[in-house]
Design a protein around this motif. Sequence first.
Motif, PDB file in Angstrom:
ATOM      1  N   PHE A  31       0.850  -1.176   0.000  1.00 13.64           N
ATOM      2  CA  PHE A  31       0.000   0.000   0.000  1.00 13.64           C
ATOM      3  C   PHE A  31       0.897   1.241   0.000  1.00 13.64           C
ATOM      4  O   PHE A  31       1.787   1.367   0.821  1.00 13.64           O
ATOM      5  CB  PHE A  31      -0.902   0.015   1.237  1.00 13.64           C
ATOM      6  N   GLY A  32       0.644   2.137  -0.901  1.00 11.53           N
ATOM      7  CA  GLY A  32       1.469   3.335  -0.996  1.00 11.53           C
ATOM      8  C   GLY A  32       1.381   3.896  -2.394  1.00 11.53           C
ATOM      9  O   GLY A  32       0.479   3.559  -3.145  1.00 11.53           O
ATOM     10  N   PRO A  33       2.325   4.679  -2.780  1.00  9.91           N
ATOM     11  CA  PRO A  33       3.536   5.101  -2.077  1.00  9.91           C
ATOM     12  C   PRO A  33       3.262   6.288  -1.153  1.00  9.91           C
ATOM     13  O   PRO A  33       2.284   7.009  -1.315  1.00  9.91           O
ATOM     14  CB  PRO A  33       4.475   5.489  -3.209  1.00  9.91           C
ATOM     15  N   PHE A  34       4.184   6.484  -0.207  1.00  9.84           N
ATOM     16  CA  PHE A  34       4.153   7.599   0.726  1.00  9.84           C
ATOM     17  C   PHE A  34       5.490   8.335   0.655  1.00  9.84           C
ATOM     18  O   PHE A  34       6.534   7.696   0.528  1.00  9.84           O
ATOM     19  CB  PHE A  34       3.937   7.096   2.164  1.00  9.84           C
ATOM     20  N   PRO A  35       5.470   9.667   0.789  1.00  4.70           N
ATOM     21  CA  PRO A  35       6.728  10.413   0.732  1.00  4.70           C
ATOM     22  C   PRO A  35       7.553  10.304   2.021  1.00  4.70           C
ATOM     23  O   PRO A  35       8.758  10.494   2.006  1.00  4.70           O
ATOM     24  CB  PRO A  35       6.290  11.852   0.484  1.00  4.70           C
ATOM     25  N   ILE A  42       1.094   5.915   9.943  1.00  2.00           N
ATOM     26  CA  ILE A  42      -0.253   6.354  10.324  1.00  2.00           C
ATOM     27  C   ILE A  42      -1.320   5.564   9.571  1.00  2.00           C
ATOM     28  O   ILE A  42      -2.365   5.240  10.120  1.00  2.00           O
ATOM     29  CB  ILE A  42      -0.415   7.867  10.051  1.00  2.00           C
ATOM     30  N   SER A  43      -1.051   5.203   8.332  1.00  4.88           N
ATOM     31  CA  SER A  43      -2.034   4.545   7.472  1.00  4.88           C
ATOM     32  C   SER A  43      -2.128   3.041   7.672  1.00  4.88           C
ATOM     33  O   SER A  43      -3.139   2.434   7.318  1.00  4.88           O
ATOM     34  CB  SER A  43      -1.693   4.818   6.004  1.00  4.88           C
ATOM     35  N   LYS A  44      -1.110   2.417   8.225  1.00  2.00           N
ATOM     36  CA  LYS A  44      -1.067   0.954   8.238  1.00  2.00           C
ATOM     37  C   LYS A  44      -2.198   0.303   9.030  1.00  2.00           C
ATOM     38  O   LYS A  44      -2.688  -0.751   8.631  1.00  2.00           O
ATOM     39  CB  LYS A  44       0.291   0.435   8.685  1.00  2.00           C
ATOM     40  N   ALA A  45      -2.668   0.922  10.090  1.00  2.00           N
ATOM     41  CA  ALA A  45      -3.751   0.334  10.887  1.00  2.00           C
ATOM     42  C   ALA A  45      -5.018   0.150  10.053  1.00  2.00           C
ATOM     43  O   ALA A  45      -5.719  -0.855  10.190  1.00  2.00           O
ATOM     44  CB  ALA A  45      -4.031   1.196  12.114  1.00  2.00           C
ATOM     45  N   GLY A  46      -5.306   1.090   9.189  1.00  2.00           N
ATOM     46  CA  GLY A  46      -6.496   0.990   8.338  1.00  2.00           C
ATOM     47  C   GLY A  46      -6.410  -0.161   7.351  1.00  2.00           C
ATOM     48  O   GLY A  46      -7.397  -0.862   7.109  1.00  2.00           O
ATOM     49  N   TYR A  47      -5.223  -0.387   6.799  1.00  2.00           N
ATOM     50  CA  TYR A  47      -5.049  -1.492   5.864  1.00  2.00           C
ATOM     51  C   TYR A  47      -5.205  -2.830   6.571  1.00  2.00           C
ATOM     52  O   TYR A  47      -5.841  -3.755   6.058  1.00  2.00           O
ATOM     53  CB  TYR A  47      -3.674  -1.418   5.187  1.00  2.00           C
ATOM     54  N   VAL A  48      -4.648  -2.929   7.768  1.00  2.23           N
ATOM     55  CA  VAL A  48      -4.769  -4.167   8.550  1.00  2.23           C
ATOM     56  C   VAL A  48      -6.232  -4.412   8.899  1.00  2.23           C
ATOM     57  O   VAL A  48      -6.727  -5.533   8.773  1.00  2.23           O
ATOM     58  CB  VAL A  48      -3.889  -4.108   9.815  1.00  2.23           C
ATOM     59  N   ALA A  60       1.243  -9.731   9.324  1.00  3.09           N
ATOM     60  CA  ALA A  60       2.484  -9.071   9.732  1.00  3.09           C
ATOM     61  C   ALA A  60       2.651  -7.822   8.881  1.00  3.09           C
ATOM     62  O   ALA A  60       2.488  -7.871   7.660  1.00  3.09           O
ATOM     63  CB  ALA A  60       3.678 -10.000   9.540  1.00  3.09           C
ATOM     64  N   VAL A  61       2.977  -6.697   9.528  1.00  4.55           N
ATOM     65  CA  VAL A  61       3.041  -5.412   8.831  1.00  4.55           C
ATOM     66  C   VAL A  61       4.421  -4.778   9.010  1.00  4.55           C
ATOM     67  O   VAL A  61       4.989  -4.821  10.092  1.00  4.55           O
ATOM     68  CB  VAL A  61       1.985  -4.430   9.395  1.00  4.55           C
ATOM     69  N   SER A  62       4.923  -4.176   7.919  1.00 12.84           N
ATOM     70  CA  SER A  62       6.155  -3.402   8.015  1.00 12.84           C
ATOM     71  C   SER A  62       6.063  -2.200   7.083  1.00 12.84           C
ATOM     72  O   SER A  62       5.302  -2.212   6.115  1.00 12.84           O
ATOM     73  CB  SER A  62       7.376  -4.255   7.669  1.00 12.84           C
ATOM     74  N   VAL A  63       6.819  -1.173   7.422  1.00  6.56           N
ATOM     75  CA  VAL A  63       6.920   0.017   6.576  1.00  6.56           C
ATOM     76  C   VAL A  63       8.345   0.026   6.049  1.00  6.56           C
ATOM     77  O   VAL A  63       9.299  -0.092   6.813  1.00  6.56           O
ATOM     78  CB  VAL A  63       6.609   1.302   7.377  1.00  6.56           C
ATOM     79  N   LYS A  64       8.480   0.116   4.725  1.00  7.57           N
ATOM     80  CA  LYS A  64       9.820   0.044   4.146  1.00  7.57           C
ATOM     81  C   LYS A  64       9.905   0.849   2.868  1.00  7.57           C
ATOM     82  O   LYS A  64       8.895   1.135   2.230  1.00  7.57           O
ATOM     83  CB  LYS A  64      10.194  -1.401   3.876  1.00  7.57           C
TER      84      LYS A  64
END
Length: 94
Positions: A31-35, A42-48, A60-64
């Motif tokens: 999900f993205g992209p983000f700058p 902030i957005s990951k909880a909504g996707y989960v 399992a969630v990660s931001v990369k």
Amino acid sequence: MQEILTSLLNVVGLAWWVEVKTETPRCTYYFGPFPKANLAEISKAGYVADLEQEGAQGIAVSVKRCKPAKLTVSDDLGEKLSQGVPTALTRPVV
């Protein structure tokens, strides 16, 4: 202006993405992209929450920083669909 920056960062592989891996179905979602990383965080909880509502398990969630070639990578979804076994991502036709 932020969209242009995000697009540029994505082109060079420096944009931030939320990567969500699920055990059932066995998939990886991007999900993205983000700058900025904090915007992705902030957005990951909504996707989960959306995936949990669809019945996904073992999340399992990660931001990369990455540049995904596909937004959804499925290890077993096609096999289950071809066998007629419903998955969390299929909906009955009404």
